[in-house]
Design a protein around this motif. Structure first.
Motif, PDB file in Angstrom:
ATOM      1  N   ARG A  68       0.820  -1.197  -0.144  1.00  0.00           N
ATOM      2  CA  ARG A  68      -0.002  -0.127  -0.084  1.00  0.00           C
ATOM      3  C   ARG A  68       1.002   1.189   0.052  1.00  0.00           C
ATOM      4  O   ARG A  68       0.597   2.120  -0.651  1.00  0.00           O
ATOM      5  CB  ARG A  68      -0.784   0.028   1.424  1.00  0.00           C
ATOM      6  CG  ARG A  68      -1.787   1.206   1.163  1.00  0.00           C
ATOM      7  CD  ARG A  68      -2.900   1.288   2.282  1.00  0.00           C
ATOM      8  NE  ARG A  68      -2.443   1.207   3.666  1.00  0.00           N
ATOM      9  CZ  ARG A  68      -2.908   0.514   4.722  1.00  0.00           C
ATOM     10  NH1 ARG A  68      -4.541   0.128   4.320  1.00  0.00           N
ATOM     11  NH2 ARG A  68      -2.689   0.465   5.623  1.00  0.00           N
ATOM     12  N   GLN A  69       2.046   1.119   0.785  1.00  0.00           N
ATOM     13  CA  GLN A  69       2.708   2.463   0.789  1.00  0.00           C
ATOM     14  C   GLN A  69       3.414   2.567  -0.444  1.00  0.00           C
ATOM     15  O   GLN A  69       3.960   3.922  -0.842  1.00  0.00           O
ATOM     16  CB  GLN A  69       3.848   2.387   1.919  1.00  0.00           C
ATOM     17  CG  GLN A  69       3.257   2.430   3.299  1.00  0.00           C
ATOM     18  CD  GLN A  69       4.342   1.998   4.441  1.00  0.00           C
ATOM     19  OE1 GLN A  69       5.276   1.149   4.502  1.00  0.00           O
ATOM     20  NE2 GLN A  69       4.245   2.795   5.418  1.00  0.00           N
ATOM     21  N   ARG A  70       3.769   1.799  -1.249  1.00  0.00           N
ATOM     22  CA  ARG A  70       4.360   1.888  -2.521  1.00  0.00           C
ATOM     23  C   ARG A  70       3.333   2.182  -3.505  1.00  0.00           C
ATOM     24  O   ARG A  70       3.963   2.564  -4.817  1.00  0.00           O
ATOM     25  CB  ARG A  70       5.066   0.627  -2.891  1.00  0.00           C
ATOM     26  CG  ARG A  70       6.273   0.143  -2.106  1.00  0.00           C
ATOM     27  CD  ARG A  70       7.104  -1.114  -2.564  1.00  0.00           C
ATOM     28  NE  ARG A  70       8.194  -1.564  -1.624  1.00  0.00           N
ATOM     29  CZ  ARG A  70       7.744  -2.657  -0.768  1.00  0.00           C
ATOM     30  NH1 ARG A  70       7.007  -3.306  -1.355  1.00  0.00           N
ATOM     31  NH2 ARG A  70       8.789  -3.137  -0.165  1.00  0.00           N
ATOM     32  N   ASP A  71       2.174   2.205  -3.275  1.00  0.00           N
ATOM     33  CA  ASP A  71       1.212   2.457  -4.408  1.00  0.00           C
ATOM     34  C   ASP A  71       0.987   4.041  -4.177  1.00  0.00           C
ATOM     35  O   ASP A  71       0.156   4.228  -3.245  1.00  0.00           O
ATOM     36  CB  ASP A  71       0.111   1.485  -4.114  1.00  0.00           C
ATOM     37  CG  ASP A  71      -0.948   1.834  -5.443  1.00  0.00           C
ATOM     38  OD1 ASP A  71      -0.875   2.701  -5.930  1.00  0.00           O
ATOM     39  OD2 ASP A  71      -2.021   0.757  -5.612  1.00  0.00           O
ATOM     40  N   GLY A  72       1.424   4.801  -5.303  1.00  0.00           N
ATOM     41  CA  GLY A  72       1.085   6.236  -5.105  1.00  0.00           C
ATOM     42  C   GLY A  72      -0.350   6.546  -5.127  1.00  0.00           C
ATOM     43  O   GLY A  72      -0.810   7.393  -4.626  1.00  0.00           O
ATOM     44  N   ALA A  73      -1.217   5.737  -5.873  1.00  0.00           N
ATOM     45  CA  ALA A  73      -2.765   6.040  -5.965  1.00  0.00           C
ATOM     46  C   ALA A  73      -3.314   5.758  -4.546  1.00  0.00           C
ATOM     47  O   ALA A  73      -4.404   6.449  -4.221  1.00  0.00           O
ATOM     48  CB  ALA A  73      -3.244   4.844  -6.724  1.00  0.00           C
ATOM     49  N   ALA A  74      -2.585   5.066  -3.395  1.00  0.00           N
ATOM     50  CA  ALA A  74      -3.608   4.930  -2.324  1.00  0.00           C
ATOM     51  C   ALA A  74      -2.850   5.760  -1.328  1.00  0.00           C
ATOM     52  O   ALA A  74      -3.457   5.858  -0.172  1.00  0.00           O
ATOM     53  CB  ALA A  74      -3.037   3.590  -1.723  1.00  0.00           C
ATOM     54  N   SER A  75      -1.676   6.676  -1.621  1.00  0.00           N
ATOM     55  CA  SER A  75      -1.347   7.598  -0.753  1.00  0.00           C
ATOM     56  C   SER A  75      -2.286   8.684  -0.110  1.00  0.00           C
ATOM     57  O   SER A  75      -2.267   8.971   1.182  1.00  0.00           O
ATOM     58  CB  SER A  75      -0.102   8.452  -1.157  1.00  0.00           C
ATOM     59  OG  SER A  75      -0.538   9.094  -2.500  1.00  0.00           O
ATOM     60  N   ALA A  76      -3.267   8.970  -0.748  1.00  0.00           N
ATOM     61  CA  ALA A  76      -4.229  10.127  -0.296  1.00  0.00           C
ATOM     62  C   ALA A  76      -5.514   9.414   0.102  1.00  0.00           C
ATOM     63  O   ALA A  76      -6.493  10.285   0.416  1.00  0.00           O
ATOM     64  CB  ALA A  76      -4.555  11.118  -1.401  1.00  0.00           C
ATOM     65  N   GLY A  77      -5.480   7.974   0.177  1.00  0.00           N
ATOM     66  CA  GLY A  77      -6.977   7.486   0.691  1.00  0.00           C
ATOM     67  C   GLY A  77      -6.962   7.227   2.317  1.00  0.00           C
ATOM     68  O   GLY A  77      -5.977   7.499   2.916  1.00  0.00           O
ATOM     69  N   THR A  78      -7.948   6.550   2.534  1.00  0.00           N
ATOM     70  CA  THR A  78      -8.199   6.464   4.141  1.00  0.00           C
ATOM     71  C   THR A  78      -8.179   4.874   4.430  1.00  0.00           C
ATOM     72  O   THR A  78      -9.019   4.311   3.705  1.00  0.00           O
ATOM     73  CB  THR A  78      -9.559   7.075   4.669  1.00  0.00           C
ATOM     74  OG1 THR A  78      -9.341   8.500   4.334  1.00  0.00           O
ATOM     75  CG2 THR A  78      -9.844   6.676   5.942  1.00  0.00           C
ATOM     76  N   PRO A  79      -7.325   4.371   4.865  1.00  0.00           N
ATOM     77  CA  PRO A  79      -7.362   2.915   5.404  1.00  0.00           C
ATOM     78  C   PRO A  79      -8.726   2.627   6.060  1.00  0.00           C
ATOM     79  O   PRO A  79      -9.108   3.287   6.929  1.00  0.00           O
ATOM     80  CB  PRO A  79      -6.126   2.842   6.379  1.00  0.00           C
ATOM     81  CG  PRO A  79      -5.185   3.971   6.137  1.00  0.00           C
ATOM     82  CD  PRO A  79      -6.266   4.774   5.741  1.00  0.00           C
ATOM     83  N   VAL A  80      -9.206   1.482   5.728  1.00  0.00           N
ATOM     84  CA  VAL A  80     -10.379   0.991   6.196  1.00  0.00           C
ATOM     85  C   VAL A  80     -10.216  -0.708   6.623  1.00  0.00           C
ATOM     86  O   VAL A  80      -9.221  -1.092   6.176  1.00  0.00           O
ATOM     87  CB  VAL A  80     -11.667   0.815   5.474  1.00  0.00           C
ATOM     88  CG1 VAL A  80     -11.973   2.429   5.211  1.00  0.00           C
ATOM     89  CG2 VAL A  80     -11.231   0.169   4.225  1.00  0.00           C
ATOM     90  N   SER A  81     -10.846  -1.032   7.681  1.00  0.00           N
ATOM     91  CA  SER A  81     -10.374  -2.452   8.137  1.00  0.00           C
ATOM     92  C   SER A  81     -11.195  -3.630   7.031  1.00  0.00           C
ATOM     93  O   SER A  81     -12.089  -2.961   6.214  1.00  0.00           O
ATOM     94  CB  SER A  81     -11.129  -2.597   9.420  1.00  0.00           C
ATOM     95  OG  SER A  81     -12.394  -2.612   9.416  1.00  0.00           O
ATOM     96  N   VAL A  82     -10.783  -4.732   7.172  1.00  0.00           N
ATOM     97  CA  VAL A  82     -11.240  -5.796   6.290  1.00  0.00           C
ATOM     98  C   VAL A  82     -12.942  -5.890   6.503  1.00  0.00           C
ATOM     99  O   VAL A  82     -13.563  -5.938   5.531  1.00  0.00           O
ATOM    100  CB  VAL A  82     -10.649  -7.091   6.597  1.00  0.00           C
ATOM    101  CG1 VAL A  82     -11.452  -8.285   5.799  1.00  0.00           C
ATOM    102  CG2 VAL A  82      -9.138  -7.248   6.347  1.00  0.00           C
ATOM    103  N   GLY A  83     -13.221  -5.887   7.804  1.00  0.00           N
ATOM    104  CA  GLY A  83     -14.738  -5.857   8.050  1.00  0.00           C
ATOM    105  C   GLY A  83     -15.462  -4.507   7.515  1.00  0.00           C
ATOM    106  O   GLY A  83     -16.558  -4.937   6.694  1.00  0.00           O
TER     107      GLY A  83
END
Length: 96
Positions: A68-83
C-alpha cells in the motif's frame, strides 16, 4: 465454484446476500499495485475517492502495508478494516 468480481463492493454485496458460505470457501482480492492475488482476510484496504474503480466503490486492496505504501494511488486514501471493506466479520482481528 469460482466467482469473480470486478469491484470489491461487488464481493461485499455477494457476501451480504450469501451469509452462509461453505466453510471451505476461500476469498481472494487482487493487490492494486502488483495485481497478485492475496487472501482477502489478510489484505489491507483503502478508500481512495480519486481512484476510479469499476463499480465506483473507490476501494483498493493491497497484500500488505508495504505494498500500500508503494502505491502512489493509495497515498491520499483512508485505510479501512477488512470488516469495513467487505461488510463482514470474516476477518476478525485483521489490522488496518
Amino acid at each position: 465454484e469460482p466467482r469473480f468480481f470486478d469491484d470489491i463492493r461487488c464481493l461485499r454485496d455477494f457476501l451480504a446476500a450469501n451469509p452462509i458460505l461453505p466453510r471451505h470457501a476461500a476469498l481472494y482480492v487482487a493487490d492494486h499495485r502488483t495485481k497478485e492475488w492475496t487472501p482477502a482476510a489478510r489484505a489491507r484496504y483503502t478508500i481512495c475517492p480519486a481512484v476510479a474503480t469499476p463499480m465506483g466503490s473507490h476501494l483498493l486492496a493491497h497484500a500488505d502495508a508495504a505494498s500500500r505504501q508503494r502505491d502512489g494511488a493509495a497515498s491520499a486514501g483512508t485505510p479501512v478494516s477488512v470488516g469495513e471493506a467487505l461488510g463482514t466479520a470474516r476477518a476478525e482481528g485483521a489490522a488496518r
